[in-house]
Scaffold this motif. Sequence first.
Motif, PDB file in Angstrom:
ATOM      1  N   ASN A 114      -0.624  -0.129 -22.172  1.00 49.43           N
ATOM      2  CA  ASN A 114      -1.640  -0.193 -23.018  1.00 49.43           C
ATOM      3  C   ASN A 114      -1.315  -1.076 -24.150  1.00 49.43           C
ATOM      4  N   GLY A 115      -2.305  -1.475 -25.233  1.00 48.04           N
ATOM      5  CA  GLY A 115      -2.130  -2.459 -26.148  1.00 48.04           C
ATOM      6  C   GLY A 115      -0.906  -2.037 -27.303  1.00 48.04           C
ATOM      7  N   ASN A 116      -0.932  -0.743 -27.680  1.00 44.85           N
ATOM      8  CA  ASN A 116       0.114  -0.291 -28.632  1.00 44.85           C
ATOM      9  C   ASN A 116       1.497  -0.269 -27.780  1.00 44.85           C
ATOM     10  N   GLN A 117       1.491  -0.061 -26.469  1.00 45.50           N
ATOM     11  CA  GLN A 117       2.903  -0.209 -25.659  1.00 45.50           C
ATOM     12  C   GLN A 117       3.238  -1.669 -25.783  1.00 45.50           C
ATOM     13  N   ILE A 118       2.520  -2.544 -25.371  1.00 43.25           N
ATOM     14  CA  ILE A 118       2.757  -3.890 -25.304  1.00 43.25           C
ATOM     15  C   ILE A 118       3.375  -4.564 -26.426  1.00 43.25           C
ATOM     16  N   GLY A 119       2.534  -4.122 -27.908  1.00 42.68           N
ATOM     17  CA  GLY A 119       2.931  -4.359 -28.923  1.00 42.68           C
ATOM     18  C   GLY A 119       4.252  -3.863 -29.316  1.00 42.68           C
ATOM     19  N   ALA A 120       4.688  -2.770 -28.963  1.00 46.14           N
ATOM     20  CA  ALA A 120       5.924  -2.078 -29.505  1.00 46.14           C
ATOM     21  C   ALA A 120       6.879  -2.815 -28.461  1.00 46.14           C
ATOM     22  N   VAL A 121       6.930  -3.119 -27.354  1.00 46.54           N
ATOM     23  CA  VAL A 121       8.029  -3.724 -26.511  1.00 46.54           C
ATOM     24  C   VAL A 121       8.111  -5.161 -27.223  1.00 46.54           C
ATOM     25  N   LEU A 122       7.108  -5.881 -27.351  1.00 49.37           N
ATOM     26  CA  LEU A 122       7.369  -7.495 -28.008  1.00 49.37           C
ATOM     27  C   LEU A 122       7.889  -7.527 -29.046  1.00 49.37           C
ATOM     28  N   ALA A 123       7.387  -6.361 -30.166  1.00 48.52           N
ATOM     29  CA  ALA A 123       8.053  -6.351 -31.348  1.00 48.52           C
ATOM     30  C   ALA A 123       9.712  -5.897 -31.126  1.00 48.52           C
ATOM     31  N   GLU A 124       9.909  -5.060 -30.200  1.00 45.05           N
ATOM     32  CA  GLU A 124      11.605  -4.936 -30.112  1.00 45.05           C
ATOM     33  C   GLU A 124      12.145  -6.075 -29.500  1.00 45.05           C
ATOM     34  N   TYR A 125      11.473  -6.794 -28.615  1.00 38.93           N
ATOM     35  CA  TYR A 125      12.120  -7.822 -27.836  1.00 38.93           C
ATOM     36  C   TYR A 125      12.224  -9.205 -28.998  1.00 38.93           C
ATOM     37  N   VAL A 126      11.094  -9.472 -29.601  1.00 42.31           N
ATOM     38  CA  VAL A 126      11.124 -10.628 -30.728  1.00 42.31           C
ATOM     39  C   VAL A 126      12.401 -10.142 -31.788  1.00 42.31           C
ATOM     40  N   LEU A 127      12.121  -8.935 -32.441  1.00 43.16           N
ATOM     41  CA  LEU A 127      13.012  -8.676 -33.584  1.00 43.16           C
ATOM     42  C   LEU A 127      14.563  -8.572 -33.029  1.00 43.16           C
ATOM     43  N   GLY A 128      14.715  -7.967 -31.649  1.00 39.26           N
ATOM     44  CA  GLY A 128      16.046  -7.949 -31.372  1.00 39.26           C
ATOM     45  C   GLY A 128      16.511  -9.449 -31.081  1.00 39.26           C
ATOM     46  N   LYS A 129      15.803 -10.329 -30.622  1.00 36.55           N
ATOM     47  CA  LYS A 129      16.188 -11.643 -30.510  1.00 36.55           C
ATOM     48  C   LYS A 129      16.218 -12.463 -31.688  1.00 36.55           C
ATOM     49  N   ARG A 130      15.815 -12.400 -32.675  1.00 38.56           N
ATOM     50  CA  ARG A 130      15.770 -12.771 -33.928  1.00 38.56           C
ATOM     51  C   ARG A 130      17.297 -12.286 -34.603  1.00 38.56           C
ATOM     52  N   ALA A 131      17.511 -11.082 -34.605  1.00 40.12           N
ATOM     53  CA  ALA A 131      18.533 -10.252 -34.976  1.00 40.12           C
ATOM     54  C   ALA A 131      19.884 -10.847 -34.645  1.00 40.12           C
ATOM     55  N   ALA A 132      19.924 -11.269 -33.135  1.00 42.05           N
ATOM     56  CA  ALA A 132      21.016 -11.682 -32.408  1.00 42.05           C
ATOM     57  C   ALA A 132      21.214 -13.155 -32.981  1.00 42.05           C
ATOM     58  N   GLN A 133      20.227 -13.880 -33.199  1.00 49.61           N
ATOM     59  CA  GLN A 133      20.080 -15.123 -33.917  1.00 49.61           C
ATOM     60  C   GLN A 133      20.585 -15.251 -35.231  1.00 49.61           C
ATOM     61  N   GLY A 134      20.516 -13.991 -36.084  1.00 46.35           N
ATOM     62  CA  GLY A 134      20.979 -14.107 -37.514  1.00 46.35           C
ATOM     63  C   GLY A 134      19.861 -14.564 -38.282  1.00 46.35           C
ATOM     64  N   THR A 135      18.611 -14.413 -37.845  1.00 43.53           N
ATOM     65  CA  THR A 135      17.444 -15.279 -38.594  1.00 43.53           C
ATOM     66  C   THR A 135      16.559 -14.068 -39.121  1.00 43.53           C
ATOM     67  N   LEU A 136      17.060 -12.915 -39.125  1.00 47.21           N
ATOM     68  CA  LEU A 136      16.420 -11.860 -40.024  1.00 47.21           C
ATOM     69  C   LEU A 136      16.658 -11.598 -41.403  1.00 47.21           C
ATOM     70  N   SER A 137      16.054 -10.926 -42.218  1.00 47.76           N
ATOM     71  CA  SER A 137      16.300 -10.459 -43.463  1.00 47.76           C
ATOM     72  C   SER A 137      15.470  -9.278 -43.911  1.00 47.76           C
ATOM     73  N   PRO A 138      15.776  -8.643 -45.134  1.00 49.58           N
ATOM     74  CA  PRO A 138      14.889  -7.538 -45.471  1.00 49.58           C
ATOM     75  C   PRO A 138      13.499  -8.407 -46.054  1.00 49.58           C
ATOM     76  N   GLU A 139      13.365  -9.534 -46.225  1.00 50.62           N
ATOM     77  CA  GLU A 139      12.354 -10.223 -46.586  1.00 50.62           C
ATOM     78  C   GLU A 139      11.442 -10.473 -45.514  1.00 50.62           C
ATOM     79  N   HIS A 140      11.775 -10.470 -44.320  1.00 57.17           N
ATOM     80  CA  HIS A 140      11.012 -10.735 -43.038  1.00 57.17           C
ATOM     81  C   HIS A 140      10.002  -9.546 -42.874  1.00 57.17           C
TER      82      HIS A 140
END
Length: 610
Positions: A350-376
């Motif tokens: 459902n829409g909530n589940q898709i949003g959750a897996v995409l959030a984890e995917y995008v945030l995980g990738k950004r974290a691995a790239q070192g492009t996240l901060s507490p301001e994001h």
Amino acid sequence: MTSSDSDIQNVLDDVTKAAAEGKLSKTAAENIRCWLTEDRYSGYRDETAAHVREEKWQALDDAFWTIIPFGTGGRRGRMYPIGSNAINDRTIGESAQGLADYVVAYHGDSVKPLSCAIAYDTRHKSRHFAELCAGIMAAAGIKVYFLDDYRATPQLSYAVRYKSCDCGIMVTASHNPPSDNAVKVYWSSGAQVLPPHDKAIIDRVMSCQEIRVMPFDKAMAEGLVEIITDEIDKAFVEVASQCAFPGPRDVKILYTPLHGVGAEAVVPLLAKDGFEQVEVYGPHEEKSGDFPNVPGHVSNPENQAVFEKPIEYAQSNGFDVILATDPDCDRLGVAAPLTADTSGPWGTLNGNQIGAVLAEYVLGKRAAQGTLSPEHYVIKTLVTTELTRRIAQSHGVRCVGDLLVGFKYIAETMDKEGPDKFVFGTEESHGYLVGQYARDKDGAVACMLLSELAAELKANGVSMHEYLADLYRQHGYHKEYLINLFMEGSEGMAAMQRLMRAFRESPPKSLAGIPVSRIRDYLNSTATDTATGESTPLGDPVGNLIIMDLAEEGNYVAARPSGTEPKIKLYVFTRLPTDRSQDLDAAEAELTARLEALEADMRAFAKANS
């Protein structure tokens, strides 16, 4: 036949009589009289009079009982050749004229040339309405950048920004039935109009007397309409593909546009991102406003039924994931195998589940790239799962989650908070966005990201459902449900008002056996403790939304009237803490039972109070 003054008087007498006999509502009779007597409706007088003579009272009442409003998605409704509560040349024309007049007045004596981007989808009369809007803009001296052929709503949002337009118009009714159409109105940011512009535009729409139209061919010849389809196609794919992440691309994708515009955006974007095994599902490929091969002729990726036939095809042909976009390609639906065995059972997300897996995917990738901060930050609406907030917190980023329903509020927050720190936006109704190129949800970029995730999971031998299960074990099992209470016509509007009033004045004391601990009323901006009666201010946002918090943390129900359809939406949220979420089968059973009890109680309350 042209009606004479005496004929019109006879017709007016018939309207008065029909209203007295209860065949027409009072408001319908008033609006019909306007259309029969005022000069601005002269072009519709004869057909309106003919309806009265033929005693088409139900059709007249449906078409005239109110004036079709602007809601969260613009001005949307059922098409009918006459009527203040229908989509037709007059109501579409008023919308475009009101927008044009406001844009001209807003910019005053500015020497900057004014411009508007316009696009349309596969619905009946969409091209006609798009040309009408273009002619109105051209008559007002506003240059039109026209996407000439079926194109996606996110492409329109991007075109407004890319061409530095002052406004934009998208002709689409999104996932509504084939009978409907609409205009979505955009401001220079590429987002749908927000305060104070929305009210100012509405005021001009409602007071519109004359609709001034330049013939489309003349506007083209004079350079007031410029076709930019190819230019936007190339630029959109280029900028959206910059949101991609590196990784495996060995995944077999079945894509369905559900008879809409999506293939023109999704297929080139997936190709640009390196996906070579993409097939458009044949039975849904035809561009048709009838949506002939989807159940009930409703092309809504929120409906599990639209996936039934594609799943059968995918199971037999070795596909790894099914992606579906709605007719204007701003929403994404997903189906995937329950395990790594693609020939085995499948399930939708459902829409909530898709949003959750995409959030984890995008945030995980950004974290691995070192492009996240507490301001994001990520953004969600009030009626979107809190699982997204917990995922964001686990990656050390903020979640702005107190927004009213409508992606325009996500777009507004992006610009308020600063787009450079924006990571991901999501709403439960299958809308998602990354990047800064647009200010509306984008089904195409969501397809790209979901395909990347599917390829990565396949390489790791994990199904998407197993990936979601891990999120539940980490953050607690979340389960949500949407109840639609349809209330059509003039009586339906009164019933909706009664029910929302009951939620405010005499809300249920308990739901599913759990006490209601707090009422959050976003219309009056108050949160009331039900035990003490003490109220505290909520602050912004302000809108017709009520949330009933239950005594068990993470469990609540939200109620709001739809801004685009004649219904009240009841959003039901349940959650178990992490220590009770490790056995997912048991957690699923417990929350399913709770949801069923909550639905039964909410329907009973609605029946008694509407």
